[in-house]
Design a protein around this motif. Structure first.
Motif, mmCIF file in Angstrom:
data_model
loop_
_atom_site.group_PDB
_atom_site.id
_atom_site.type_symbol
_atom_site.label_atom_id
_atom_site.label_comp_id
_atom_site.label_asym_id
_atom_site.label_seq_id
_atom_site.Cartn_x
_atom_site.Cartn_y
_atom_site.Cartn_z
ATOM 1 N N CYS A 148 42.968 45.920 52.336
ATOM 2 C CA CYS A 148 44.017 46.743 52.077
ATOM 3 C C CYS A 148 44.234 47.004 50.773
ATOM 4 O O CYS A 148 44.809 47.807 50.267
ATOM 5 C CB CYS A 148 45.212 46.261 52.787
ATOM 6 N N TYR A 149 43.494 46.191 49.830
ATOM 7 C CA TYR A 149 43.826 46.257 48.266
ATOM 8 C C TYR A 149 42.498 46.880 47.747
ATOM 9 O O TYR A 149 41.470 46.368 47.826
ATOM 10 C CB TYR A 149 43.883 44.800 47.777
ATOM 11 N N ARG A 150 42.856 48.225 47.167
ATOM 12 C CA ARG A 150 41.895 49.023 46.582
ATOM 13 C C ARG A 150 41.758 49.168 45.232
ATOM 14 O O ARG A 150 42.951 49.081 44.733
ATOM 15 C CB ARG A 150 42.069 50.353 47.486
ATOM 16 N N ALA A 151 40.664 49.412 44.814
ATOM 17 C CA ALA A 151 40.427 49.226 43.368
ATOM 18 C C ALA A 151 40.919 50.963 42.904
ATOM 19 O O ALA A 151 40.993 52.056 43.789
ATOM 20 C CB ALA A 151 38.952 49.652 42.778
ATOM 21 N N GLU A 209 48.147 49.534 56.130
ATOM 22 C CA GLU A 209 48.104 50.403 55.195
ATOM 23 C C GLU A 209 47.420 50.005 53.728
ATOM 24 O O GLU A 209 47.482 48.791 53.530
ATOM 25 C CB GLU A 209 49.504 50.864 54.821
ATOM 26 N N THR A 210 46.718 50.789 53.045
ATOM 27 C CA THR A 210 45.961 50.442 52.036
ATOM 28 C C THR A 210 47.108 50.324 50.708
ATOM 29 O O THR A 210 48.036 51.218 50.901
ATOM 30 C CB THR A 210 44.792 51.397 51.593
ATOM 31 N N ARG A 211 46.776 49.627 49.752
ATOM 32 C CA ARG A 211 47.483 49.688 48.520
ATOM 33 C C ARG A 211 46.379 49.790 47.371
ATOM 34 O O ARG A 211 45.221 49.276 47.431
ATOM 35 C CB ARG A 211 48.158 48.491 48.156
ATOM 36 N N THR A 212 46.678 50.360 46.220
ATOM 37 C CA THR A 212 45.968 50.348 44.929
ATOM 38 C C THR A 212 46.552 49.233 44.023
ATOM 39 O O THR A 212 47.820 49.216 43.726
ATOM 40 C CB THR A 212 46.168 51.705 44.303
ATOM 41 N N GLY A 213 45.539 48.439 43.654
ATOM 42 C CA GLY A 213 45.708 47.210 42.738
ATOM 43 C C GLY A 213 45.707 46.087 43.488
ATOM 44 O O GLY A 213 45.577 46.182 44.559
ATOM 45 N N TRP A 230 35.362 50.377 54.561
ATOM 46 C CA TRP A 230 36.615 49.616 55.071
ATOM 47 C C TRP A 230 37.672 50.594 55.774
ATOM 48 O O TRP A 230 38.462 50.043 56.770
ATOM 49 C CB TRP A 230 37.481 49.068 54.050
ATOM 50 N N ASP A 231 37.624 51.793 55.694
ATOM 51 C CA ASP A 231 38.668 52.852 56.365
ATOM 52 C C ASP A 231 38.270 52.789 58.046
ATOM 53 O O ASP A 231 39.036 52.550 58.701
ATOM 54 C CB ASP A 231 38.635 54.167 55.862
ATOM 55 N N PRO A 232 37.061 52.939 58.213
ATOM 56 C CA PRO A 232 36.676 52.485 59.807
ATOM 57 C C PRO A 232 37.025 51.306 60.362
ATOM 58 O O PRO A 232 37.603 51.222 61.541
ATOM 59 C CB PRO A 232 34.943 52.818 59.715
ATOM 60 N N VAL A 233 37.048 50.226 59.636
ATOM 61 C CA VAL A 233 37.436 49.009 60.443
ATOM 62 C C VAL A 233 39.027 49.011 60.422
ATOM 63 O O VAL A 233 39.486 48.574 61.605
ATOM 64 C CB VAL A 233 37.085 47.966 59.412
ATOM 65 N N LEU A 234 39.905 49.709 59.592
ATOM 66 C CA LEU A 234 41.127 49.680 59.820
ATOM 67 C C LEU A 234 41.593 50.780 61.038
ATOM 68 O O LEU A 234 42.601 50.416 61.674
ATOM 69 C CB LEU A 234 42.017 50.111 58.316
ATOM 70 N N ASP A 235 40.748 51.689 60.848
ATOM 71 C CA ASP A 235 41.041 52.689 62.053
ATOM 72 C C ASP A 235 40.856 52.040 63.306
ATOM 73 O O ASP A 235 41.542 52.056 64.305
ATOM 74 C CB ASP A 235 40.259 54.069 62.015
ATOM 75 N N TRP A 236 39.689 51.206 63.478
ATOM 76 C CA TRP A 236 39.380 50.475 64.675
ATOM 77 C C TRP A 236 40.399 49.600 64.944
ATOM 78 O O TRP A 236 40.977 49.408 66.356
ATOM 79 C CB TRP A 236 38.255 49.611 64.590
ATOM 80 N N ALA A 237 40.981 48.904 64.127
ATOM 81 C CA ALA A 237 42.041 47.811 64.272
ATOM 82 C C ALA A 237 43.563 48.734 64.897
ATOM 83 O O ALA A 237 44.013 47.818 65.904
ATOM 84 C CB ALA A 237 42.345 47.186 63.075
ATOM 85 N N GLU A 238 43.713 49.735 64.586
ATOM 86 C CA GLU A 238 44.921 50.542 64.736
ATOM 87 C C GLU A 238 44.761 51.050 66.382
ATOM 88 O O GLU A 238 45.653 50.950 67.279
ATOM 89 C CB GLU A 238 45.057 52.007 64.199
ATOM 90 N N GLU A 239 43.317 51.008 66.861
ATOM 91 C CA GLU A 239 43.223 51.435 68.310
ATOM 92 C C GLU A 239 42.948 50.315 69.144
ATOM 93 O O GLU A 239 43.669 50.326 69.913
ATOM 94 C CB GLU A 239 41.701 52.336 68.255
ATOM 95 N N ALA A 240 42.279 49.267 68.511
ATOM 96 C CA ALA A 240 41.906 48.357 69.440
ATOM 97 C C ALA A 240 43.167 47.223 69.410
ATOM 98 O O ALA A 240 43.175 46.460 70.286
ATOM 99 C CB ALA A 240 40.464 47.658 69.110
ATOM 100 N N LEU A 241 43.495 46.964 68.090
ATOM 101 C CA LEU A 241 44.628 45.906 68.175
ATOM 102 C C LEU A 241 45.983 46.249 67.933
ATOM 103 O O LEU A 241 47.012 45.427 67.918
ATOM 104 C CB LEU A 241 44.333 45.188 66.839
#
Length: 240
Positions: A100-103, A133-137, A117-128
């Motif tokens: 979730c912590y992005r450059a 949500e991602t953040r910058t910094g 990393w986005d595809p893994v977060l998308d998977w977690a939303e569907e499967a889990l």
């Protein structure tokens, strides 16, 4: 580790089925954990893996060559007595998950993180049922409580053997989501490990490989792959 300072005294290593699981026997005598508890394994596959490690010992017993035995000892002696506390500690990774912590620069790294990393977060939303949500910094921004609660419930449902393995799947990657992805076979374990190294690999491309850091990373990779194998050998988790 004085309990390990022993030489091989046995001839035969066998596996015995029992009502509460499977045991490893050395010339008919049950193997015990360092805390002197019977080493009872949840599946025959895990028991056979542990038995193979004992059978392979020659001369002085080397615990570093017995990863399944060490993980089983940890599950029984360390995780089981404090399973709730261990689960809570691991669930807390969700609120500061690596993914979730992005450059905020450069653009190539931003794109690489998103692409991996986005595809893994998308998977977690569907499967889990948990959207993180991602953040910058690097400043901490709390995640949605509902998503965290969904992940926490699943962590607390793991038994001691799966939780012992899950501890390393999460801790070595710095990501609760990647831990679940590995446990559920979302991708091959090697691929998931690579996802946890996006930032480090980027730095190596820019500045060159640090040999000491590379050696440490390889040791961690091997530990991660072992944790995945141990998780699978422990049988279906009933959680994912």
């Amino acid at each position: 580790m004085s309990e390990w300072a022993m030489k091989r005294f046995w001839t035969n290593v066998t596996v015995e089925g029992a009502k509460d699981g499977h045991r490893v026997l050395l010339d008919g005598r049950r193997v015990k954990t360092p805390a002197k508890t019977d080493l009872v394994l949840p599946t025959e596959g895990l028991a056979q893996a542990v038995a193979g490690e004992w059978a392979a010992q020659e001369g002085k017993v080397d615990p570093m060559s017995m990863p399944c035995t060490r993980s089983a000892n940890s599950a029984i002696d360390r995780v089981a007595p404090q399973r709730t506390e261990v689960a809570a500690m691991l669930a807390a990774y969700g609120d500061s998950d690596l993914l979730c912590y992005r450059a905020d620069a450069p653009e190539e790294l931003i794109a690489r993180q998103a692409g991996h990393w986005d595809p893994v977060l998308d998977w977690a939303e569907e499967a889990l049922d948990a959207r993180l949500e991602t953040r910058t910094g690097v400043m901490h921004v709390p995640q949605d409580g509902t998503a965290l609660a969904a992940l926490e419930r699943r962590v607390h449902d793991f038994g001691p053997f799966h939780l012992a393995a899950f501890h390393d799947l999460v801790g070595l990657t710095g990501s609760l989501v990647l831990g679940f992805a590995a446990a559920s076979d979302w991708r091959r374990a090697e691929e998931i490990w690579t996802l946890s190294r996006v930032d480090e690999d980027w730095q190596a491309e820019q500045w060159g490989v640090d040999e000491e850091a590379a050696e440490l990373a390889e040791r961690k990779r091997q530990e991660f792959l072992h944790a995945k194998r141990f998780f699978d050998l422990a049988g279906p988790s009933g959680v994912i």
